[in-house]
Design a protein around this motif. Structure first.
Motif, mmCIF file in Angstrom:
data_model
loop_
_atom_site.group_PDB
_atom_site.id
_atom_site.type_symbol
_atom_site.label_atom_id
_atom_site.label_comp_id
_atom_site.label_asym_id
_atom_site.label_seq_id
_atom_site.Cartn_x
_atom_site.Cartn_y
_atom_site.Cartn_z
ATOM 1 N N ALA A 128 5.603 -13.931 -3.744
ATOM 2 C CA ALA A 128 5.843 -12.524 -4.069
ATOM 3 C C ALA A 128 4.776 -11.637 -3.436
ATOM 4 O O ALA A 128 5.071 -10.544 -2.929
ATOM 5 N N TYR A 129 3.546 -12.119 -3.425
ATOM 6 C CA TYR A 129 2.442 -11.377 -2.815
ATOM 7 C C TYR A 129 2.679 -11.164 -1.317
ATOM 8 O O TYR A 129 2.532 -10.047 -0.793
ATOM 9 N N TYR A 130 3.081 -12.219 -0.612
ATOM 10 C CA TYR A 130 3.303 -12.114 0.835
ATOM 11 C C TYR A 130 4.557 -11.294 1.165
ATOM 12 O O TYR A 130 4.600 -10.607 2.193
ATOM 13 N N ILE A 131 5.561 -11.363 0.292
ATOM 14 C CA ILE A 131 6.747 -10.530 0.510
ATOM 15 C C ILE A 131 6.379 -9.056 0.391
ATOM 16 O O ILE A 131 6.768 -8.223 1.224
ATOM 17 N N SER A 136 6.732 -3.203 5.189
ATOM 18 C CA SER A 136 6.068 -2.158 5.968
ATOM 19 C C SER A 136 6.553 -0.752 5.579
ATOM 20 O O SER A 136 5.785 0.214 5.636
ATOM 21 N N ARG A 137 7.807 -0.640 5.186
ATOM 22 C CA ARG A 137 8.330 0.670 4.784
ATOM 23 C C ARG A 137 7.595 1.200 3.546
ATOM 24 O O ARG A 137 7.451 2.413 3.357
ATOM 25 N N TYR A 138 7.127 0.279 2.737
ATOM 26 C CA TYR A 138 6.463 0.663 1.492
ATOM 27 C C TYR A 138 4.966 0.358 1.519
ATOM 28 O O TYR A 138 4.372 0.007 0.506
ATOM 29 N N GLY A 139 4.376 0.475 2.693
ATOM 30 C CA GLY A 139 2.927 0.401 2.818
ATOM 31 C C GLY A 139 2.355 -0.935 3.218
ATOM 32 O O GLY A 139 1.199 -1.001 3.636
ATOM 33 N N GLY A 140 3.116 -2.015 3.076
ATOM 34 C CA GLY A 140 2.618 -3.329 3.456
ATOM 35 C C GLY A 140 1.329 -3.684 2.729
ATOM 36 O O GLY A 140 1.196 -3.484 1.519
ATOM 37 N N THR A 145 1.449 4.582 -2.244
ATOM 38 C CA THR A 145 0.979 5.671 -3.091
ATOM 39 C C THR A 145 2.161 6.291 -3.834
ATOM 40 O O THR A 145 3.215 6.542 -3.244
ATOM 41 N N ILE A 146 1.977 6.523 -5.123
ATOM 42 C CA ILE A 146 3.011 7.151 -5.951
ATOM 43 C C ILE A 146 2.568 8.591 -6.201
ATOM 44 O O ILE A 146 1.599 8.832 -6.935
ATOM 45 N N TYR A 147 3.270 9.536 -5.600
ATOM 46 C CA TYR A 147 2.819 10.927 -5.643
ATOM 47 C C TYR A 147 3.192 11.643 -6.932
ATOM 48 O O TYR A 147 2.612 12.682 -7.257
ATOM 49 N N LYS A 148 4.162 11.108 -7.658
ATOM 50 C CA LYS A 148 4.564 11.746 -8.915
ATOM 51 C C LYS A 148 4.899 10.668 -9.931
ATOM 52 O O LYS A 148 5.652 9.742 -9.638
ATOM 53 N N ARG A 149 4.315 10.796 -11.106
ATOM 54 C CA ARG A 149 4.544 9.806 -12.137
ATOM 55 C C ARG A 149 5.969 9.897 -12.688
ATOM 56 O O ARG A 149 6.661 10.888 -12.487
ATOM 57 N N SER A 150 6.366 8.854 -13.382
ATOM 58 C CA SER A 150 7.720 8.777 -13.928
ATOM 59 C C SER A 150 8.010 9.989 -14.811
ATOM 60 O O SER A 150 7.184 10.396 -15.633
ATOM 61 N N ASN A 151 9.191 10.532 -14.635
ATOM 62 C CA ASN A 151 9.604 11.732 -15.363
ATOM 63 C C ASN A 151 10.555 11.341 -16.495
ATOM 64 O O ASN A 151 11.613 10.759 -16.252
ATOM 65 N N SER A 238 -0.118 -2.042 -4.988
ATOM 66 C CA SER A 238 -0.375 -2.808 -3.764
ATOM 67 C C SER A 238 -0.158 -4.291 -4.033
ATOM 68 O O SER A 238 -0.149 -4.728 -5.197
ATOM 69 N N PRO A 239 -0.001 -5.082 -2.972
ATOM 70 C CA PRO A 239 0.178 -6.528 -3.170
ATOM 71 C C PRO A 239 -1.003 -7.188 -3.877
ATOM 72 O O PRO A 239 -0.833 -8.232 -4.505
ATOM 73 N N ALA A 240 -2.196 -6.576 -3.807
ATOM 74 C CA ALA A 240 -3.388 -7.167 -4.404
ATOM 75 C C ALA A 240 -3.234 -7.417 -5.897
ATOM 76 O O ALA A 240 -3.860 -8.334 -6.449
#
Length: 315
Positions: A128-131, A136-140, A145-151, A238-240
């Motif tokens: 799951a970490y390597y996936i 790449s579309r979501y930062g790899g 970064t999530i610019y707006k928290r859940s509404n 992040s994957p970390a």
């Protein structure tokens, strides 16, 4: 025996009261950082409590539990990235994907026992970490970064520190209540019986792996909720967060507080993360100090902090 239980209950009551009144202390003292720190602690306490359900009560030593943190976080982050900001959509998706992952991984890993089970859960978490690293579309590797928290449509404002803290605390209390109900139900008794003597439970008619699998899925779903909270707390995923060392941190929190005790993981998370924060202010090599301290606690506090409290009371 009564003094032992009273001592544990007193400590638990003080911890819960302190968590409930923390925003008040933060407002009166002007110490905003402590509220930020304990928001993170509450989230990880929920994740540790979910691991305790399978490890402490079910005897399943999963070394890949942090994968659910990442799955829940990425579900929120990816939907936010794609323009879906409603928490009423993001959070059910996070829980559903976590449950599905738990179903697949549990169905495969529960065919094994002991060290093989540990290694298989670790291997799937690393997958799951390597996936996630390859998205790449979501930062790899760099994360998303999530610019707006859940509404949540005005029901609750997650951008407000105090409201978000109490929301996290409510999720923790809700998770602990659910775990308590499960552990004290017929289902929970069977899971604990399977941990103690699987052959005997099968001999009297219980299908051990079915009970283990349902418990595994519930645990993963609760941890996926913690992942959704964590993504909103950091505004980043992040994957970390899925790396095996984070799973190790969760295991340490459970063992430190006391496996198989309802509030042990909460106390373990508080102690572990507060120690980490304090030591890191003095040296970047804080782990070299943390390691021996944790080793001493584990060696001389069998059963974790909750077990130590019980022995001190009896003494």
């Amino acid at each position: 025996m009564n003094s032992s239980f009273n001592a544990r209950n007193a400590v638990v009551a003080l911890v819960l009261l302190g968590l409930a009144l923390l925003p008040l202390y933060s407002a009166l003292s002007g110490n905003i950082f402590i509220l930020t720190l304990f928001t993170r602690i509450v989230i990880f306490a929920l994740a540790a409590a979910s691991l305790n359900l399978i490890m402490g009560y079910g005897g399943m030593m999963s070394f890949g539990h942090a994968a659910y943190l990442g799955i829940g976080g990425y579900a929120v982050g990816i939907l936010a990235f794609e323009g879906i900001g409603s928490g009423f959509i993001q959070w059910p998706v996070a829980l559903a994907v976590s449950a599905l992952y738990g179903l697949v991984i549990g169905a495969l890993s529960l065919r094994t026992r002991g060290v093989y089970f540990i290694m298989i859960t670790l291997a799937f978490a690393q997958m799951a970490y390597y996936i996630a690293s390859g998205l790449s579309r979501y930062g790899g590797d760099d994360g998303l970064t999530i610019y707006k928290r859940s509404n949540f449509g005005g029901v609750i404002d997650l951008s407000n520190r105090v409201q978000f803290y109490y929301f996290c605390l409510g999720c923790l209390f809700g998770g602990l209540y659910l775990i308590w109900r499960i552990v004290n139900s017929r289902f929970g008794m069977v899971v604990q019986g399977v941990r103690s003597n699987e052959q005997r439970m099968q001999a009297i008619g219980f299908h051990a792996n079915r009970y283990r699998l349902v418990c595994f899925i519930i645990s993963g779903t609760i941890c996926g909720l913690a992942g959704a909270l964590l993504a909103n707390n950091t505004d980043f995923v992040s994957p970390a967060v899925m790396y095996w060392t984070r799973s190790g941190d969760l295991m340490v929190m459970v063992i430190l507080g006391g496996m198989g005790s309802l509030f042990g993981p909460v106390i373990g998370a508080i102690l572990y993360l507060v120690l980490e924060e304090v030591l890191s202010q003095f040296t970047e090599y804080w782990a070299l100090i943390m390691g021996p301290l944790l080793l001493l606690i584990v060696l001389f506090a069998r059963g974790g902090i909750m077990g130590l409290l019980g022995r001190m009371s009896r003494g």
